[in-house]
Each structure stands twice: as structure tokens, then as C-alpha cells.
Enzyme design. Structure first.
Site, PDB file in Angstrom:
ATOM      1  N   HIS A   1       0.837  -1.205   0.000  1.00 13.03           N
ATOM      2  CA  HIS A   1       0.000   0.000   0.000  1.00 13.03           C
ATOM      3  C   HIS A   1       0.872   1.256   0.000  1.00 13.03           C
ATOM      4  O   HIS A   1       2.060   1.194   0.323  1.00 13.03           O
ATOM      5  CB  HIS A   1      -0.920   0.027   1.227  1.00 13.03           C
ATOM      6  CG  HIS A   1      -2.109  -0.870   1.096  1.00 13.03           C
ATOM      7  ND1 HIS A   1      -2.055  -2.210   1.405  1.00 13.03           N
ATOM      8  CD2 HIS A   1      -3.380  -0.629   0.657  1.00 13.03           C
ATOM      9  CE1 HIS A   1      -3.232  -2.759   1.180  1.00 13.03           C
ATOM     10  NE2 HIS A   1      -4.057  -1.833   0.719  1.00 13.03           N
TER      11      HIS A   1
ATOM     12  N   LYS B   1      -0.475   4.844   4.587  1.00  8.11           N
ATOM     13  CA  LYS B   1      -1.347   3.888   5.298  1.00  8.11           C
ATOM     14  C   LYS B   1      -0.847   3.680   6.725  1.00  8.11           C
ATOM     15  O   LYS B   1       0.347   3.477   6.943  1.00  8.11           O
ATOM     16  CB  LYS B   1      -1.409   2.561   4.543  1.00  8.11           C
ATOM     17  CG  LYS B   1      -2.394   1.577   5.160  1.00  8.11           C
ATOM     18  CD  LYS B   1      -2.792   0.481   4.219  1.00  8.11           C
ATOM     19  CE  LYS B   1      -3.729  -0.519   4.879  1.00  8.11           C
ATOM     20  NZ  LYS B   1      -5.005   0.083   5.278  1.00  8.11           N
TER      21      LYS B   1
HETATM   22  P1  NAD Z   1      -7.394   9.540   4.996  1.00 11.04           P
HETATM   23  O1  NAD Z   1      -6.454   9.742   6.139  1.00 11.04           O
HETATM   24  O2  NAD Z   1      -7.108  10.194   3.699  1.00 11.04           O
HETATM   25  O3  NAD Z   1      -8.882   9.957   5.414  1.00 11.04           O
HETATM   26  C1  NAD Z   1      -9.427   9.727   6.695  1.00 11.04           C
HETATM   27  C2  NAD Z   1     -10.241  10.971   7.065  1.00 11.04           C
HETATM   28  O4  NAD Z   1     -10.896  10.695   8.307  1.00 11.04           O
HETATM   29  C3  NAD Z   1      -9.368  12.209   7.229  1.00 11.04           C
HETATM   30  O5  NAD Z   1      -9.923  13.305   6.512  1.00 11.04           O
HETATM   31  C4  NAD Z   1      -9.369  12.427   8.713  1.00 11.04           C
HETATM   32  O6  NAD Z   1      -9.237  13.800   9.063  1.00 11.04           O
HETATM   33  C5  NAD Z   1     -10.738  11.869   9.104  1.00 11.04           C
HETATM   34  N1  NAD Z   1     -10.820  11.539  10.530  1.00 11.04           N
HETATM   35  C6  NAD Z   1      -9.865  10.979  11.316  1.00 11.04           C
HETATM   36  N2  NAD Z   1     -10.306  10.906  12.577  1.00 11.04           N
HETATM   37  C7  NAD Z   1     -11.560  11.411  12.584  1.00 11.04           C
HETATM   38  C8  NAD Z   1     -12.523  11.610  13.626  1.00 11.04           C
HETATM   39  N3  NAD Z   1     -12.267  11.292  14.895  1.00 11.04           N
HETATM   40  N4  NAD Z   1     -13.724  12.133  13.278  1.00 11.04           N
HETATM   41  C9  NAD Z   1     -13.987  12.482  11.988  1.00 11.04           C
HETATM   42  N5  NAD Z   1     -13.095  12.355  10.985  1.00 11.04           N
HETATM   43  C10 NAD Z   1     -11.894  11.816  11.289  1.00 11.04           C
HETATM   44  O7  NAD Z   1      -7.486   7.947   4.819  1.00 11.04           O
HETATM   45  P2  NAD Z   1      -8.167   7.134   3.622  1.00 11.04           P
HETATM   46  O8  NAD Z   1      -7.124   6.638   2.704  1.00 11.04           O
HETATM   47  O9  NAD Z   1      -9.342   7.891   3.096  1.00 11.04           O
HETATM   48  O10 NAD Z   1      -8.674   5.848   4.428  1.00 11.04           O
HETATM   49  C11 NAD Z   1      -9.584   5.966   5.523  1.00 11.04           C
HETATM   50  C12 NAD Z   1      -9.851   4.581   6.111  1.00 11.04           C
HETATM   51  O11 NAD Z   1     -10.485   3.754   5.128  1.00 11.04           O
HETATM   52  C13 NAD Z   1      -8.583   3.830   6.519  1.00 11.04           C
HETATM   53  O12 NAD Z   1      -8.874   3.068   7.679  1.00 11.04           O
HETATM   54  C14 NAD Z   1      -8.311   2.934   5.331  1.00 11.04           C
HETATM   55  O13 NAD Z   1      -7.552   1.793   5.653  1.00 11.04           O
HETATM   56  C15 NAD Z   1      -9.730   2.567   4.957  1.00 11.04           C
HETATM   57  N6  NAD Z   1      -9.919   2.097   3.579  1.00 11.04           N
HETATM   58  C16 NAD Z   1     -10.818   1.106   3.416  1.00 11.04           C
HETATM   59  C17 NAD Z   1     -11.133   0.663   2.140  1.00 11.04           C
HETATM   60  C18 NAD Z   1     -12.204  -0.378   1.979  1.00 11.04           C
HETATM   61  O14 NAD Z   1     -12.543  -0.739   0.837  1.00 11.04           O
HETATM   62  N7  NAD Z   1     -12.805  -0.867   3.076  1.00 11.04           N
HETATM   63  C19 NAD Z   1     -10.506   1.225   1.043  1.00 11.04           C
HETATM   64  C20 NAD Z   1      -9.592   2.269   1.218  1.00 11.04           C
HETATM   65  C21 NAD Z   1      -9.311   2.702   2.526  1.00 11.04           C
END
Ligand code: NAD
Length: 259
Positions: free
Chosen positions: A144, A148
């Protein structure tokens, strides 16, 4: 009145993609939340907290951080709003809270919303059932992007769980992750994990069954995180009005694990 989809983590990489995919699906956007101090979310309505968003939304799609899981689970259950959870890195306690919430509301929880990965999960379980654990060593390698924060990825763990299910064991009893130093020989039946981090790789997973005389490898590569966002919106459309329960992307795709 509850109307449209809410997005938790709306300013994030997935959150921004979800805004586009909700619009592409022709569904109204109720608004979003992000961390305190994050205000740059375009024209969407920004709510103060998860409770406000849950009260305003038909479904909340949540891609935030594992640290939010328990608070979000309780707020979603209180509001009686369906919840699509994509956040990874949840602990056993976080998942227990999520299951408790699913007694009150419909929850779709998936480590990976890409349809192709869910097909690989189904295959992983079938292959593990067919290939004797003492002869076929199962190894899961994932890579990744450098931002991450959790390892192994939720999808890698999901693959490990699928292999464990196929072999009739608990993943926790056979998991070998982050090997380093004098580890000793590989025990029969172990499920090994290796995590690579670098560049801007959206998500790559390989499941390998290695025997002395043959190797079988299945690789899934996601080139664009839109595949996850589109899958999550599909799950949100599916879960609207469903009975309380804990559902997976397999349910959304009509291919329940083990079914
Ligand atoms: P990212 O860091 O770009 O986005 C996460 C967002 O959540 C940020 O804007 C952050 O400020 C916000 N956030 C963090 N804590 C928070 C809180 N307490 N309250 C509200 N908002 C909050 O990360 P990303 O790449 O968008 O990934 C987010 C999550 O999704 C990760 O856990 C990642 O592993 C997961 N993910 C899952 C899949 C899937 O298909 N299930 C795919 C991609 C990413």
C-alpha cells in the site's frame, strides 16, 4: 428528517472520492464530518459530530480512523441509522462494539469494497478447504501507499480469515506476521503475512499457496480508489431499509462467504 447519505471522513482520500460517487449514483448528500479543525470539504454540509450526521442521514458511510469506531458505533445505534464501515485497523474490542450496534441497526462492514477482492475472498476459502494445510503453506503479501497507518491491511487479514475458515481454524491461533530475526522454521498450518509500504500504491494483495511441487497465487490490484468508493455507495444503496444485522460486501454482492 433523515435524507441522503452522510460521509464520515469527508475530507480524506476516500471521503472525497465518496462525494463524487454519491453524486454519480444520483443520491442526495446529507453532509459529512471530519476531524475538528478540518473545514475544507467543498460545498457539502459539515456537521459538528457523528451524532448530528447520523440524525440527518439515511445511511452514513464511514472511512475515518480505527480510533473512531466505538464512539461512532454507539452514536449510530442511538440514532437508528444504517452504517457502512470501511475503516480498517479495528481492534477486537472495536469490532465487539460494532457487533453490538448491529443488534439495533443494519451495518455493512468490509475491509475492502472492491467487488473483485470479494471474489478472491470466496476463492480463498474454497482453496483453503481443498488444499491440505500441512502441504500448502499460505502466505499473504500486500503493498500500500506510504500514508497507510495500519498493517497488515484489513483486506490481508480478511484473506487470512477466509483461509482460516476454509481450514476450520481461528486465524489468531495460526497467524505469523512481521517475521524478523531468528524465527525458527515455519510451523505447519501457519498463515503468514508480509506488508510493503511505499509510493502511492492504492492496494495490492497476493495470496500464495506454496507446496513443494507447485505454487498457486491469486493477485488483486486496485489501480484507483474509486473502485472502493463505488462499492461502498453500492453497499449504502443496498443497506437502506434493511433489518438490523451485521452484513458484509459478500451479502451486498449476493455471494455470502461459505455459501
Ligand atoms: P485519509 O487519512 O485520507 O482519510 C481519513 C479521514 O478521516 C481524514 O480526513 C481524517 O481527518 C478523518 N478523521 C480521522 N479521525 C476522525 C474523527 N475522529 N472524526 C472524523 N473524521 C476523522 O485515509 P483514507 O485513505 O481515506 O482511508 C480511511 C480509512 O479507510 C482507513 O482506515 C483505510 O484503511 C480505509 N480504507 C478502506 C477501504 C475499503 O474498501 N474498506 C478502502 C480504502 C481505505
Amino acid at each position: 428528517m433523515k435524507q441522503g447519505f452522510g460521509i464520515a471522513g469527508i475530507a480524506g482520500r476516500m471521503g472525497q472520492m465518496l462525494v463524487q460517487e454519491v453524486a454519480a449514483a444520483g443520491a442526495p448528500l446529507a453532509g459529512g464530518i471530519d476531524r475538528p479543525g478540518v473545514n475544507d470539504i467543498g460545498s457539502a454540509d459539515l456537521f459538528a459530530d457523528i451524532s448530528g450526521l447520523a440524525e440527518a442521514s439515511e445511511v452514513v458511510i464511514d472511512f475515518t480512523h480505527a480510533s473512531t469506531a466505538r464512539v461512532h458505533a454507539r452514536a449510530m445505534a442511538r440514532a437508528g441509522t444504517a452504517w457502512v464501515v470501511g475503516t480498517t485497523g479495528l481492534s477486537a474490542e472495536d469490532e465487539a462494539e460494532l457487533k453490538r450496534a448491529a443488534e439495533t441497526i443494519a451495518v455493512v462492514y468490509a475491509p475492502n469494497f472492491a467487488p473483485g477482492v470479494n471474489l478472491v475472498l470466496a476463492l480463498a476459502e474454497q482453496m483453503a478447504r481443498a488444499l491440505p494445510a500441512a502441504r500448502y503453506d499460505a502466505e499473504i503479501v500486500e503493498m500500500h501507499h506510504r500514508q497507510k497507518v495500519d498493517a497488515p491491511s484489513g483486506t490481508a487479514i480478511g484473506l487470512g480469515q477466509a483461509v482460516a475458515r476454509g481450514r476450520g481454524v481461528q486465524l489468531a491461533d495460526v497467524m505469523q506476521s512481521g517475521r524478523d530475526g531468528h524465527t525458527g522454521a515455519r510451523p505447519d498450518g501457519a498463515i503468514g503475512f508480509a506488508a510493503l509500504r511505499g509510493g502511492q500504491v492504492v492496494g495490492e494483495h497476493t495470496l500464495l499457496f506454496a507446496a513443494a511441487d507447485e505454487h498457486i497465487a491469486i493477485t488483486h490490484r486496485a489501480f484507483d480508489r474509486r473502485v472502493f468508493a463505488a462499492g461502498a455507495v453500492r453497499a449504502a444503496l443496498w443497506v437502506r431499509g434493511r433489518a438490523p444485522g451485521l452484513y458484509s460486501m459478500m451479502d451486498v454482492l449476493g455471494m455470502r462467504a461459505g455459501g
